[in-house]
Scaffold this motif. Structure first.
Motif, short mmCIF file in Angstrom:
data_model
loop_
_atom_site.label_atom_id
_atom_site.label_comp_id
_atom_site.label_asym_id
_atom_site.label_seq_id
_atom_site.Cartn_x
_atom_site.Cartn_y
_atom_site.Cartn_z
N ILE A 59 0.84 -1.20 0.00
CA ILE A 59 0.00 0.00 0.00
C ILE A 59 0.87 1.25 0.00
CG2 ILE A 59 -1.64 1.33 1.39
CD1 ILE A 59 -2.86 -1.44 2.21
N ALA A 60 1.92 1.25 0.81
CA ALA A 60 2.84 2.40 0.85
C ALA A 60 3.52 2.60 -0.50
CB ALA A 60 3.87 2.19 1.95
N ASN A 61 3.96 1.52 -1.14
CA ASN A 61 4.57 1.61 -2.46
C ASN A 61 3.62 2.26 -3.45
OD1 ASN A 61 6.94 0.29 -1.65
ND2 ASN A 61 6.22 -1.72 -2.33
N ASP A 62 2.38 1.78 -3.44
CA ASP A 62 1.38 2.29 -4.38
C ASP A 62 1.06 3.76 -4.10
OD1 ASP A 62 -0.41 1.41 -6.61
OD2 ASP A 62 -1.93 2.20 -5.23
N GLY B 123 -0.15 8.54 -5.17
CA GLY B 123 -0.70 9.57 -4.31
C GLY B 123 -2.04 9.25 -3.69
N GLN B 124 -2.40 7.97 -3.72
CA GLN B 124 -3.64 7.54 -3.07
C GLN B 124 -3.55 6.07 -2.73
OE1 GLN B 124 -6.69 8.49 -5.91
NE2 GLN B 124 -6.27 6.74 -7.20
N ILE B 125 -4.43 5.65 -1.85
CA ILE B 125 -4.46 4.26 -1.42
C ILE B 125 -5.27 3.45 -2.43
CG2 ILE B 125 -5.30 2.69 0.39
CD1 ILE B 125 -3.03 4.32 1.49
N ASP B 126 -4.71 2.34 -2.87
CA ASP B 126 -5.39 1.44 -3.78
C ASP B 126 -6.52 0.72 -3.04
OD1 ASP B 126 -5.44 -1.63 -4.78
OD2 ASP B 126 -5.09 -0.27 -6.49
N ASP B 127 -7.73 0.82 -3.57
CA ASP B 127 -8.91 0.23 -2.91
C ASP B 127 -8.80 -1.29 -2.76
OD1 ASP B 127 -10.12 2.71 -2.61
OD2 ASP B 127 -11.31 2.53 -4.45
N LEU B 128 -8.24 -1.95 -3.76
CA LEU B 128 -8.13 -3.41 -3.68
C LEU B 128 -7.15 -3.84 -2.59
CD1 LEU B 128 -8.18 -4.41 -7.46
CD2 LEU B 128 -10.01 -4.69 -5.77
N LEU B 129 -6.01 -3.16 -2.53
CA LEU B 129 -5.04 -3.49 -1.48
C LEU B 129 -5.60 -3.17 -0.10
CD1 LEU B 129 -1.70 -2.25 -3.11
CD2 LEU B 129 -2.40 -4.63 -2.70
N MET B 130 -6.29 -2.04 0.02
CA MET B 130 -6.91 -1.69 1.31
C MET B 130 -7.97 -2.73 1.68
SD MET B 130 -6.97 0.14 3.97
CE MET B 130 -6.40 1.80 3.86
#
Length: 188
Positions: free
Chosen positions: A148-151, A156-163
Protein backbone atom coordinates in the motif's frame (compact mmCIF):
# COMPACT_ATOMS: atom_id res chain seq x y z
CA UNK A 1 20.70 3.86 25.88
CA UNK A 2 17.44 2.98 27.58
CA UNK A 3 14.38 1.84 25.64
CA UNK A 4 12.65 5.25 25.88
CA UNK A 5 15.64 6.92 24.24
CA UNK A 6 15.69 4.26 21.51
CA UNK A 7 11.98 4.78 20.78
CA UNK A 8 12.45 8.56 20.81
CA UNK A 9 15.28 8.21 18.29
CA UNK A 10 13.14 6.11 15.97
CA UNK A 11 10.24 8.58 16.12
CA UNK A 12 12.43 11.59 15.37
CA UNK A 13 14.36 9.97 12.52
CA UNK A 14 13.96 11.27 8.95
CA UNK A 15 12.65 7.81 7.96
CA UNK A 16 9.70 8.25 10.29
CA UNK A 17 9.10 11.94 9.73
CA UNK A 18 8.70 11.31 5.97
CA UNK A 19 5.64 9.12 6.58
CA UNK A 20 2.55 10.92 5.30
CA UNK A 21 -0.60 9.33 3.88
CA UNK A 22 -4.38 9.39 4.10
CA UNK A 23 -7.34 7.23 3.14
CA UNK A 24 -11.13 6.99 3.45
CA UNK A 25 -12.10 5.18 6.61
CA UNK A 26 -14.78 2.52 6.75
CA UNK A 27 -17.32 5.14 7.89
CA UNK A 28 -16.33 7.57 5.10
CA UNK A 29 -14.17 9.86 7.24
CA UNK A 30 -10.68 10.82 6.12
CA UNK A 31 -7.93 9.11 8.13
CA UNK A 32 -4.55 10.86 8.22
CA UNK A 33 -1.07 9.93 9.39
CA UNK A 34 1.39 12.83 9.06
CA UNK A 35 5.11 12.90 9.79
CA UNK A 36 4.87 15.62 12.44
CA UNK A 37 2.41 13.45 14.37
CA UNK A 38 5.31 11.20 15.34
CA UNK A 39 7.03 14.20 16.93
CA UNK A 40 3.95 14.60 19.13
CA UNK A 41 4.47 11.06 20.41
CA UNK A 42 8.22 11.58 20.82
CA UNK A 43 7.70 14.79 22.82
CA UNK A 44 5.08 13.03 24.94
CA UNK A 45 7.64 10.35 25.78
CA UNK A 46 10.21 13.00 26.73
CA UNK A 47 7.60 14.76 28.88
CA UNK A 48 6.65 11.45 30.60
CA UNK A 49 3.11 11.69 29.26
CA UNK A 50 3.71 8.35 27.52
CA UNK A 51 5.72 5.64 29.24
CA UNK A 52 7.82 3.07 27.39
CA UNK A 53 8.21 -0.19 29.29
CA UNK A 54 10.29 -3.25 28.51
CA UNK A 55 8.07 -6.28 29.00
CA UNK A 56 4.31 -6.60 29.02
CA UNK A 57 4.23 -7.89 25.43
CA UNK A 58 5.25 -11.17 23.84
CA UNK A 59 8.58 -11.71 22.05
CA UNK A 60 8.83 -9.66 18.87
CA UNK A 61 5.73 -7.62 19.68
CA UNK A 62 4.71 -4.36 21.26
CA UNK A 63 1.42 -2.96 22.58
CA UNK A 64 0.23 0.60 23.15
CA UNK A 65 -2.51 1.04 25.73
CA UNK A 66 -4.61 4.21 25.66
CA UNK A 67 -6.54 3.27 28.80
CA UNK A 68 -5.85 1.07 31.81
CA UNK A 69 -6.36 -2.55 30.78
CA UNK A 70 -5.85 -5.06 33.58
CA UNK A 71 -2.18 -4.91 34.55
CA UNK A 72 -1.39 -2.57 31.65
CA UNK A 73 -1.48 1.14 32.40
CA UNK A 74 -2.86 3.91 30.18
CA UNK A 75 -0.59 5.88 27.89
CA UNK A 76 2.07 3.18 27.85
CA UNK A 77 3.96 1.41 25.09
CA UNK A 78 4.94 -2.09 26.20
CA UNK A 79 7.86 -3.62 24.32
CA UNK A 80 8.34 -7.38 24.36
CA UNK A 81 11.78 -8.98 23.94
CA UNK A 82 13.10 -7.78 20.59
CA UNK A 83 16.27 -7.21 18.62
CA UNK A 84 16.26 -3.50 19.39
CA UNK A 85 18.76 -2.81 16.61
CA UNK A 86 16.62 -4.37 13.86
CA UNK A 87 14.61 -2.54 11.23
CA UNK A 88 11.61 -4.73 12.08
CA UNK A 89 11.71 -3.46 15.68
CA UNK A 90 11.88 0.13 14.44
CA UNK A 91 8.89 -0.45 12.13
CA UNK A 92 6.99 -2.03 15.04
CA UNK A 93 7.59 1.11 17.13
CA UNK A 94 6.18 3.21 14.28
CA UNK A 95 3.12 0.93 14.19
CA UNK A 96 2.40 1.29 17.91
CA UNK A 97 3.05 5.03 17.73
CA UNK A 98 0.16 5.43 15.31
CA UNK A 99 -2.15 4.20 18.08
CA UNK A 100 -0.51 6.72 20.42
CA UNK A 101 -1.08 9.50 17.86
CA UNK A 102 -4.81 8.82 17.79
CA UNK A 103 -4.88 8.64 21.58
CA UNK A 104 -3.05 11.95 21.99
CA UNK A 105 -5.36 13.60 19.46
CA UNK A 106 -8.45 12.24 21.26
CA UNK A 107 -9.54 10.59 18.04
CA UNK A 108 -12.70 8.54 17.84
CA UNK A 109 -12.20 6.14 14.94
CA UNK A 110 -13.02 2.54 14.08
CA UNK A 111 -10.36 0.13 15.30
CA UNK A 112 -10.28 -1.21 11.73
CA UNK A 113 -8.99 2.16 10.50
CA UNK A 114 -6.61 2.53 13.45
CA UNK A 115 -4.97 -0.84 12.77
CA UNK A 116 -4.94 -0.32 8.98
CA UNK A 117 -3.23 3.06 9.43
CA UNK A 118 -0.69 1.50 11.80
CA UNK A 119 0.21 -1.27 9.34
CA UNK A 120 0.49 1.18 6.45
CA UNK A 121 2.78 3.42 8.53
CA UNK A 122 4.82 0.35 9.45
CA UNK A 123 5.07 -0.46 5.73
CA UNK A 124 6.13 3.10 4.89
CA UNK A 125 8.87 2.95 7.51
CA UNK A 126 10.15 -0.38 6.20
CA UNK A 127 10.23 1.08 2.68
CA UNK A 128 11.93 4.26 3.88
CA UNK A 129 14.78 2.30 5.48
CA UNK A 130 15.18 0.09 2.42
CA UNK A 131 13.68 -3.25 3.50
CA UNK A 132 13.02 -5.08 0.20
CA UNK A 133 9.51 -6.44 -0.31
CA UNK A 134 10.89 -9.96 -0.74
CA UNK A 135 12.43 -9.80 2.76
CA UNK A 136 8.96 -9.71 4.30
CA UNK A 137 6.69 -12.74 4.41
CA UNK A 138 3.54 -12.39 2.31
CA UNK A 139 1.67 -13.76 5.33
CA UNK A 140 2.56 -10.77 7.52
CA UNK A 141 0.39 -7.66 7.78
CA UNK A 142 3.42 -5.49 7.11
CA UNK A 143 3.67 -7.00 3.62
CA UNK A 144 0.31 -5.45 2.69
CA UNK A 145 1.38 -2.25 4.46
CA UNK A 146 4.49 -2.11 2.28
CA UNK A 147 2.49 -2.72 -0.92
CA UNK A 148 0.00 0.00 0.00
CA UNK A 149 2.84 2.40 0.85
CA UNK A 150 4.57 1.61 -2.46
CA UNK A 151 1.38 2.29 -4.38
CA UNK A 152 0.65 5.50 -2.45
CA UNK A 153 4.16 6.76 -3.19
CA UNK A 154 3.62 6.25 -6.93
CA UNK A 155 -0.05 7.24 -7.25
CA UNK A 156 -0.70 9.57 -4.31
CA UNK A 157 -3.64 7.54 -3.07
CA UNK A 158 -4.46 4.26 -1.42
CA UNK A 159 -5.39 1.44 -3.78
CA UNK A 160 -8.91 0.23 -2.91
CA UNK A 161 -8.13 -3.41 -3.68
CA UNK A 162 -5.04 -3.49 -1.48
CA UNK A 163 -6.91 -1.69 1.31
CA UNK A 164 -9.71 -4.24 0.97
CA UNK A 165 -7.16 -7.04 1.31
CA UNK A 166 -5.71 -5.45 4.46
CA UNK A 167 -9.16 -4.95 6.00
CA UNK A 168 -10.19 -8.53 5.16
CA UNK A 169 -7.00 -9.86 6.74
CA UNK A 170 -7.63 -7.79 9.89
CA UNK A 171 -11.28 -8.87 10.01
CA UNK A 172 -10.38 -12.55 9.80
CA UNK A 173 -7.35 -12.69 12.09
CA UNK A 174 -8.06 -14.15 15.56
CA UNK A 175 -5.59 -11.70 17.13
CA UNK A 176 -7.94 -8.81 16.32
CA UNK A 177 -11.32 -10.53 16.59
CA UNK A 178 -12.15 -9.21 20.07
CA UNK A 179 -12.01 -5.53 19.10
CA UNK A 180 -11.55 -4.92 15.36
CA UNK A 181 -15.25 -4.08 14.87
CA UNK A 182 -15.29 -1.67 17.82
CA UNK A 183 -14.40 2.00 18.09
CA UNK A 184 -11.14 3.37 19.41
CA UNK A 185 -11.64 6.35 21.72
CA UNK A 186 -8.53 8.38 22.44
CA UNK A 187 -8.52 10.49 25.56
CA UNK A 188 -5.48 12.69 25.06
Amino acid sequence: MDISERVYGILTSPHTLRITFWFKGINGNDIFVLGPDFLLVAMSIKANKIAVVEGGATRGNAVYTAKDDGPRKANTMYIGPNDYASRSFEALVVHESVHAIYDLKSAVIPWMDNEAAAYIAQGFYANNVGVPDDHVSRKEFIFLGKLIANDFTVNGQIDDLLMGDLRDKLQNDPLYSTYINQTFIGDG
